[in-house]
Scaffold this motif. Structure first.
Motif, PDB file in Angstrom:
ATOM      1  N   ARG A  20      44.854   0.763  53.360  1.00 43.48           N
ATOM      2  CA  ARG A  20      44.902   1.017  52.026  1.00 43.48           C
ATOM      3  C   ARG A  20      46.164  -0.198  50.786  1.00 43.48           C
ATOM      4  O   ARG A  20      47.772   0.321  50.854  1.00 43.48           O
ATOM      5  N   VAL A  21      46.721  -0.788  50.353  1.00 47.73           N
ATOM      6  CA  VAL A  21      47.534  -0.941  48.960  1.00 47.73           C
ATOM      7  C   VAL A  21      47.755  -0.653  47.579  1.00 47.73           C
ATOM      8  O   VAL A  21      46.626  -1.144  47.046  1.00 47.73           O
ATOM      9  N   VAL A  22      48.619  -0.349  47.277  1.00 50.29           N
ATOM     10  CA  VAL A  22      48.249   0.513  45.884  1.00 50.29           C
ATOM     11  C   VAL A  22      49.561  -1.369  44.598  1.00 50.29           C
ATOM     12  O   VAL A  22      50.688  -1.248  45.659  1.00 50.29           O
ATOM     13  N   GLU A  23      48.434  -2.481  43.929  1.00 51.34           N
ATOM     14  CA  GLU A  23      49.629  -3.069  43.606  1.00 51.34           C
ATOM     15  C   GLU A  23      49.525  -2.508  42.245  1.00 51.34           C
ATOM     16  O   GLU A  23      49.135  -2.160  41.778  1.00 51.34           O
ATOM     17  N   LEU A  24      51.184  -3.200  41.517  1.00 49.79           N
ATOM     18  CA  LEU A  24      51.045  -2.354  39.936  1.00 49.79           C
ATOM     19  C   LEU A  24      51.636  -3.955  39.501  1.00 49.79           C
ATOM     20  O   LEU A  24      52.987  -4.846  40.052  1.00 49.79           O
ATOM     21  N   GLU A  25      50.928  -4.099  38.539  1.00 51.04           N
ATOM     22  CA  GLU A  25      51.853  -5.170  37.880  1.00 51.04           C
ATOM     23  C   GLU A  25      51.789  -4.557  36.287  1.00 51.04           C
ATOM     24  O   GLU A  25      50.989  -4.109  35.552  1.00 51.04           O
ATOM     25  N   TRP A  26      53.251  -5.162  35.601  1.00 53.19           N
ATOM     26  CA  TRP A  26      52.769  -5.395  34.368  1.00 53.19           C
ATOM     27  C   TRP A  26      53.717  -5.812  34.002  1.00 53.19           C
ATOM     28  O   TRP A  26      55.356  -6.129  34.787  1.00 53.19           O
ATOM     29  N   PRO A  27      54.274  -5.735  31.986  1.00 49.51           N
ATOM     30  CA  PRO A  27      55.611  -6.780  31.474  1.00 49.51           C
ATOM     31  C   PRO A  27      56.500  -5.737  31.348  1.00 49.51           C
ATOM     32  O   PRO A  27      56.853  -4.645  31.140  1.00 49.51           O
ATOM     33  N   VAL A  28      57.939  -6.790  31.313  1.00 50.28           N
ATOM     34  CA  VAL A  28      59.256  -6.130  31.286  1.00 50.28           C
ATOM     35  C   VAL A  28      59.794  -6.050  29.982  1.00 50.28           C
ATOM     36  O   VAL A  28      60.749  -5.995  30.047  1.00 50.28           O
ATOM     37  N   ARG A  29      59.084  -7.412  29.582  1.00 45.65           N
ATOM     38  CA  ARG A  29      59.620  -7.683  28.348  1.00 45.65           C
ATOM     39  C   ARG A  29      58.457  -8.237  27.347  1.00 45.65           C
ATOM     40  O   ARG A  29      56.998  -9.046  26.905  1.00 45.65           O
ATOM     41  N   LEU A  30      58.462  -7.345  25.748  1.00 44.61           N
ATOM     42  CA  LEU A  30      57.281  -7.570  25.225  1.00 44.61           C
ATOM     43  C   LEU A  30      57.943  -8.012  23.464  1.00 44.61           C
ATOM     44  O   LEU A  30      58.608  -6.817  23.415  1.00 44.61           O
ATOM     45  N   ARG A  31      57.321  -8.640  23.020  1.00 45.67           N
ATOM     46  CA  ARG A  31      57.389  -8.464  21.300  1.00 45.67           C
ATOM     47  C   ARG A  31      56.497  -7.685  20.401  1.00 45.67           C
ATOM     48  O   ARG A  31      55.463  -7.439  20.740  1.00 45.67           O
ATOM     49  N   MET A  32      57.436  -7.501  19.484  1.00 45.82           N
ATOM     50  CA  MET A  32      56.146  -6.106  18.497  1.00 45.82           C
ATOM     51  C   MET A  32      54.858  -7.717  17.876  1.00 45.82           C
ATOM     52  O   MET A  32      55.886  -8.276  17.347  1.00 45.82           O
ATOM     53  N   GLY A  33      53.880  -6.268  17.233  1.00 44.23           N
ATOM     54  CA  GLY A  33      52.922  -7.801  16.944  1.00 44.23           C
ATOM     55  C   GLY A  33      52.152  -7.819  18.335  1.00 44.23           C
ATOM     56  O   GLY A  33      51.018  -8.644  18.016  1.00 44.23           O
ATOM     57  N   GLU A  34      52.658  -7.953  18.984  1.00 39.69           N
ATOM     58  CA  GLU A  34      52.133  -8.690  20.625  1.00 39.69           C
ATOM     59  C   GLU A  34      51.561  -7.463  21.576  1.00 39.69           C
ATOM     60  O   GLU A  34      51.866  -6.418  21.841  1.00 39.69           O
ATOM     61  N   SER A  35      50.197  -7.931  22.421  1.00 40.15           N
ATOM     62  CA  SER A  35      50.154  -6.686  23.952  1.00 40.15           C
ATOM     63  C   SER A  35      50.221  -7.607  24.694  1.00 40.15           C
ATOM     64  O   SER A  35      49.860  -8.566  24.764  1.00 40.15           O
ATOM     65  N   ASP A  36      49.807  -6.901  25.717  1.00 44.32           N
ATOM     66  CA  ASP A  36      50.239  -7.701  27.227  1.00 44.32           C
ATOM     67  C   ASP A  36      49.043  -6.587  28.484  1.00 44.32           C
ATOM     68  O   ASP A  36      48.392  -5.044  27.242  1.00 44.32           O
ATOM     69  N   ILE A  37      49.451  -6.583  29.135  1.00 51.04           N
ATOM     70  CA  ILE A  37      48.529  -6.044  30.337  1.00 51.04           C
ATOM     71  C   ILE A  37      49.326  -5.299  30.936  1.00 51.04           C
ATOM     72  O   ILE A  37      50.233  -5.672  32.200  1.00 51.04           O
ATOM     73  N   VAL A  38      48.969  -4.076  32.029  1.00 55.95           N
ATOM     74  CA  VAL A  38      49.679  -3.352  33.009  1.00 55.95           C
ATOM     75  C   VAL A  38      48.835  -3.047  34.352  1.00 55.95           C
ATOM     76  O   VAL A  38      47.046  -2.678  33.599  1.00 55.95           O
ATOM     77  N   ARG A  39      48.002  -3.741  35.034  1.00 60.70           N
ATOM     78  CA  ARG A  39      47.380  -4.036  35.592  1.00 60.70           C
ATOM     79  C   ARG A  39      47.386  -2.736  37.842  1.00 60.70           C
ATOM     80  O   ARG A  39      48.866  -2.899  37.689  1.00 60.70           O
ATOM     81  N   LEU A  40      46.840  -1.915  37.895  1.00 63.45           N
ATOM     82  CA  LEU A  40      46.184  -1.234  38.959  1.00 63.45           C
ATOM     83  C   LEU A  40      45.586  -1.394  39.977  1.00 63.45           C
ATOM     84  O   LEU A  40      44.443  -1.194  39.149  1.00 63.45           O
ATOM     85  N   ALA A  41      45.809  -1.377  40.770  1.00 62.72           N
ATOM     86  CA  ALA A  41      44.893  -1.448  42.817  1.00 62.72           C
ATOM     87  C   ALA A  41      45.110  -0.767  43.581  1.00 62.72           C
ATOM     88  O   ALA A  41      46.248  -1.100  44.193  1.00 62.72           O
ATOM     89  N   ASP A  61      54.379  -4.629  42.476  1.00 64.46           N
ATOM     90  CA  ASP A  61      55.129  -4.083  42.650  1.00 64.46           C
ATOM     91  C   ASP A  61      54.144  -3.720  43.813  1.00 64.46           C
ATOM     92  O   ASP A  61      52.719  -3.233  43.242  1.00 64.46           O
ATOM     93  N   THR A  62      54.383  -3.486  45.354  1.00 56.90           N
ATOM     94  CA  THR A  62      53.224  -2.691  46.324  1.00 56.90           C
ATOM     95  C   THR A  62      53.799  -1.653  47.140  1.00 56.90           C
ATOM     96  O   THR A  62      55.040  -1.557  47.621  1.00 56.90           O
ATOM     97  N   THR A  63      52.749  -0.663  47.704  1.00 54.69           N
ATOM     98  CA  THR A  63      52.890  -0.268  48.108  1.00 54.69           C
ATOM     99  C   THR A  63      51.620   0.729  49.152  1.00 54.69           C
ATOM    100  O   THR A  63      51.100   0.018  48.806  1.00 54.69           O
ATOM    101  N   GLN A  64      52.197   0.773  50.794  1.00 48.25           N
ATOM    102  CA  GLN A  64      51.720   1.141  51.600  1.00 48.25           C
ATOM    103  C   GLN A  64      50.921   2.499  51.508  1.00 48.25           C
ATOM    104  O   GLN A  64      51.995   3.383  50.771  1.00 48.25           O
ATOM    105  N   LEU A  65      49.464   2.614  51.536  1.00 48.20           N
ATOM    106  CA  LEU A  65      48.672   3.721  51.948  1.00 48.20           C
ATOM    107  C   LEU A  65      47.479   3.841  52.443  1.00 48.20           C
ATOM    108  O   LEU A  65      46.745   3.080  52.413  1.00 48.20           O
ATOM    109  N   ASP A  66      47.811   5.626  53.474  1.00 52.52           N
ATOM    110  CA  ASP A  66      46.935   5.547  54.040  1.00 52.52           C
ATOM    111  C   ASP A  66      45.857   6.355  53.741  1.00 52.52           C
ATOM    112  O   ASP A  66      46.179   7.658  53.541  1.00 52.52           O
ATOM    113  N   VAL A  67      44.550   5.836  53.560  1.00 55.96           N
ATOM    114  CA  VAL A  67      43.859   7.049  52.345  1.00 55.96           C
ATOM    115  C   VAL A  67      42.715   7.824  54.160  1.00 55.96           C
ATOM    116  O   VAL A  67      41.663   6.763  54.811  1.00 55.96           O
TER     117      VAL A  67
END
Length: 192
Positions: A20-41, A61-67
Motif C-alpha cells: 500500500r501507499v500512504v498519500e498525504l496532501e496539504w496546503p503550505v500557505r493559507l490566508r486568514m478567513g479562507e479554508s482549505d483541505i488536507v487529504r490522506l489516502a 508526500d507518499t510513503t510505502q507501507l506493507d499491510v
C-alpha cells in the motif's frame, strides 16, 4: 500398548503483506478567513501506480507501507488530524474499513484561527478487530504519522472580514472627502 504419535499441525504461515501507499496532501500557505483541505489516502500500490495531487498548489508526500491481514480479523484504518491553530472538520478519529485491493481516503477542512506559522499533525493507525464469532484481541499499530507546517498570512494581522471592512471604510471615507471637496469648490465659485 503402543502410544500413538501426536500429530502436530504446521503453524499458520503469516499472510503475505499487501503493498500500500500512504498519500498525504496539504496546503503550505493559507490566508486568514479562507479554508482549505488536507487529504490522506491509503491506496493499493501496483505496477504503474502514480500519485497525483488533487490540488496542484499542494505538496504530495507518499510513503510505502506493507499491510498484513491475519486470518479471522477485519482491518480498519483510523486517521486523525489535529491542529491547535485551526478549526478542523471533521474532528476526532475517523474510522474506515480497508477492503482488499481498494483504497480509502480521508479529507479534512481547515480554517486558520491565527496568523503565523501553524502546525498540524496527522496520524494513521491500523486496527485489526476479530471477525464476528472469532476470538482474539483487538490489535493496533501506528502506520503513519507526520507533522505539517502551514504559513497563515493576514493583512495587518486582520482576518479577511476585517480587511474587507477596513477597505470599505476607506472607500467610503475617500468618497466622502471627494464630495466635500466638490461641494466646497462649487460654493467658492458662486461666491466669487
Amino acid at each position: 500398548n503402543q502410544a500413538q504419535p501426536t500429530q502436530t499441525l504446521p503453524a499458520a504461515l503469516p499472510p503475505t503483506p499487501e503493498a500500500r501507499v500512504v498519500e498525504l496532501e496539504w496546503p503550505v500557505r493559507l490566508r486568514m478567513g479562507e479554508s482549505d483541505i488536507v487529504r490522506l489516502a491509503l491506496v493499493p500500490s501496483s505496477e504503474g501506480y502514480t500519485a497525483t495531487a488533487e490540488f496542484p498548489e499542494h505538496p504530495l508526500d507518499t510513503t510505502q507501507l506493507d499491510v498484513r491481514r491475519p486470518e479471522g480479523y477485519t482491518l480498519l484504518a483510523v486517521a486523525r488530524l489535529d491542529g491547535v491553530g485551526f478549526d478542523l472538520s471533521p474532528s476526532g478519529d475517523q474510522v474506515r474499513a480497508v477492503p482488499v485491493g481498494e483504497g480509502v481516503s480521508w479529507r479534512w477542512s481547515l480554517t486558520p484561527r491565527a496568523p503565523g506559522m501553524q502546525r498540524l499533525t496527522v496520524s494513521l493507525l491500523l486496527r485489526w478487530e476479530p471477525e464476528a464469532g472469532g476470538t482474539g484481541a483487538v490489535r493496533e499499530s501506528v502506520a503513519f504519522g507526520r507533522g505539517l507546517d502551514v504559513r497563515v498570512t493576514s493583512f495587518l494581522g486582520m482576518g479577511r472580514p476585517e480587511a474587507l471592512l477596513l477597505g470599505l471604510a476607506g472607500v467610503l471615507l475617500g468618497g466622502g472627502f471627494s464630495i466635500f471637496s466638490l461641494v466646497g469648490r462649487g460654493k467658492a465659485r458662486t461666491a466669487a
